[in-house]
Design an enzyme around this catalytic site. Structure first.
Site, PDB file in Angstrom:
ATOM      1  N   CYS A  26      31.230  62.362  -8.382  1.00 56.24           N
ATOM      2  CA  CYS A  26      31.632  63.243  -7.083  1.00 56.24           C
ATOM      3  C   CYS A  26      32.491  64.278  -7.672  1.00 56.24           C
ATOM      4  CB  CYS A  26      31.934  62.178  -5.839  1.00 56.24           C
ATOM      5  SG  CYS A  26      31.987  64.184  -4.678  1.00 56.24           S
ATOM      6  N   CYS A  27      33.926  63.240  -8.029  1.00 56.39           N
ATOM      7  CA  CYS A  27      34.518  64.055  -8.776  1.00 56.39           C
ATOM      8  C   CYS A  27      34.934  64.934 -10.008  1.00 56.39           C
ATOM      9  CB  CYS A  27      36.064  63.640  -9.086  1.00 56.39           C
ATOM     10  SG  CYS A  27      36.962  62.220  -7.539  1.00 56.39           S
TER      11      CYS A  27
ATOM     12  N   CYS B 202      40.559  64.837  -1.245  1.00 54.49           N
ATOM     13  CA  CYS B 202      39.824  64.900  -0.176  1.00 54.49           C
ATOM     14  C   CYS B 202      38.817  64.094   1.106  1.00 54.49           C
ATOM     15  CB  CYS B 202      37.824  64.808  -1.109  1.00 54.49           C
ATOM     16  SG  CYS B 202      37.908  66.232  -2.113  1.00 54.49           S
TER      17      CYS B 202
ATOM     18  N   CYS C 255      38.236  60.135   1.050  1.00 57.99           N
ATOM     19  CA  CYS C 255      38.749  59.212  -0.157  1.00 57.99           C
ATOM     20  C   CYS C 255      40.300  59.025   0.019  1.00 57.99           C
ATOM     21  CB  CYS C 255      38.789  60.026  -2.071  1.00 57.99           C
ATOM     22  SG  CYS C 255      36.827  60.129  -1.734  1.00 57.99           S
TER      23      CYS C 255
ATOM     24  N   CYS D 277      41.661  61.342 -10.457  1.00 55.52           N
ATOM     25  CA  CYS D 277      39.996  62.143  -9.898  1.00 55.52           C
ATOM     26  C   CYS D 277      39.486  62.152 -11.381  1.00 55.52           C
ATOM     27  CB  CYS D 277      40.394  63.137  -9.127  1.00 55.52           C
ATOM     28  SG  CYS D 277      41.686  64.456 -10.125  1.00 55.52           S
TER      29      CYS D 277
END
Length: 243
Positions: free
Chosen positions: A126-127, A209, A212, A235
């Site tokens: 995702c990062c 985010c 997280c 990240c």
């Protein structure tokens, strides 16, 4: 300072690490930024998270290059308070060129291709999609970039220098605040009456985010609250491992 233009290809070591007076008001940060903008001119970008350190850097940068280019990696997962802060920064520093850099995939497209909750099932991926790849795109046209890393933030950042060879982005990473403590960051913010993210007043020491980032009530770690239910601590912007 008359240090030559340092690039990824000619980097040997940090020429400033034992040269600057780290006991001055900015612990070398102003001098490093002044050198960086004089040396790289428009070939340097500040990748800004709009955290506490960011407010210090934005204020210093505005004194040196009022129309500096600043990039915010807009993952579409940030807190509303973060977007509100960006608006306040634009009002205070109207000459700054703040670019909101979004990923190629929308959240819906990412969910369809990978997983609707990718940040939970594979946070590294995702990062990579929402932060690392967008910054790769930004830095493809730059020689250097600025980061607000501090040595005291975490063990993974403890050996950061002013000038760093960045293997992740094949670039030069300039880190002016390496000697600053968290207390010094906040003293600067308050002394200068700078805007900052209101979530800091609600026990969020580090803000990323929404999925997280958590409030922290029992830790002195300035990175606590990020990926709190996993072993993940970065990240990926400041490490070389890829997902």
């Amino acid at each position: 300072m008359s240090i030559e233009r340092i690039t990824y290809d000619n980097f040997q070591n940090d020429p400033f690490i034992n040269e600057l007076d780290i006991n001055d008001e900015t612990k070398g940060a102003y001098e490093i930024l002044k050198w960086a903008y004089q040396t790289y001119e428009n070939d340097i970008v500040y990748s800004c998270s709009f955290g506490a350190e960011s407010m210090v850097l934005i204020d210093l940068i505005s004194q040196i290059k009022p129309d500096a280019q600043i990039v915010f990696l807009d993952t579409d997962l940030h807190f509303q308070e973060t977007y509100d802060l960006i608006d306040r920064v634009k009002d205070k520093y109207p000459q700054l060129r703040i670019k909101m850099k979004k990923p190629e995939l929308t959240l819906e497209e990412q969910g369809e291709k990978y997983n609707p909750a990718l940040w939970k099932n594979d946070p590294n991926q995702c990062c990579y999609i929402r932060k690392i790849k967008p910054l790769e795109d930004v830095l493809s046209g730059a020689v250097a970039w600025i980061s607000g890393l501090r040595r005291a933030q975490s063990p993974t950042r403890a050996h950061t220098n002013f000038i760093n060879k960045d293997e992740r982005f094949k670039s030069i990473k300039v880190c002016p605040l390496i000697y600053w403590t968290e207390e010094e960051v906040w003293s600067y913010i308050r002394d200068k009456d700078l805007p900052y993210n209101e979530l800091h007043d609600q026990n969020y020491p580090s803000i990323g985010c929404i999925p997280c980032t958590s409030p922290v009530f029992d830790s002195n770690d300035s990175r606590a609250g990020r990926w709190s239910n996993s072993s993940k601590t970065e990240c990926g912007l400041h490490v070389t491992d890829k997902p």
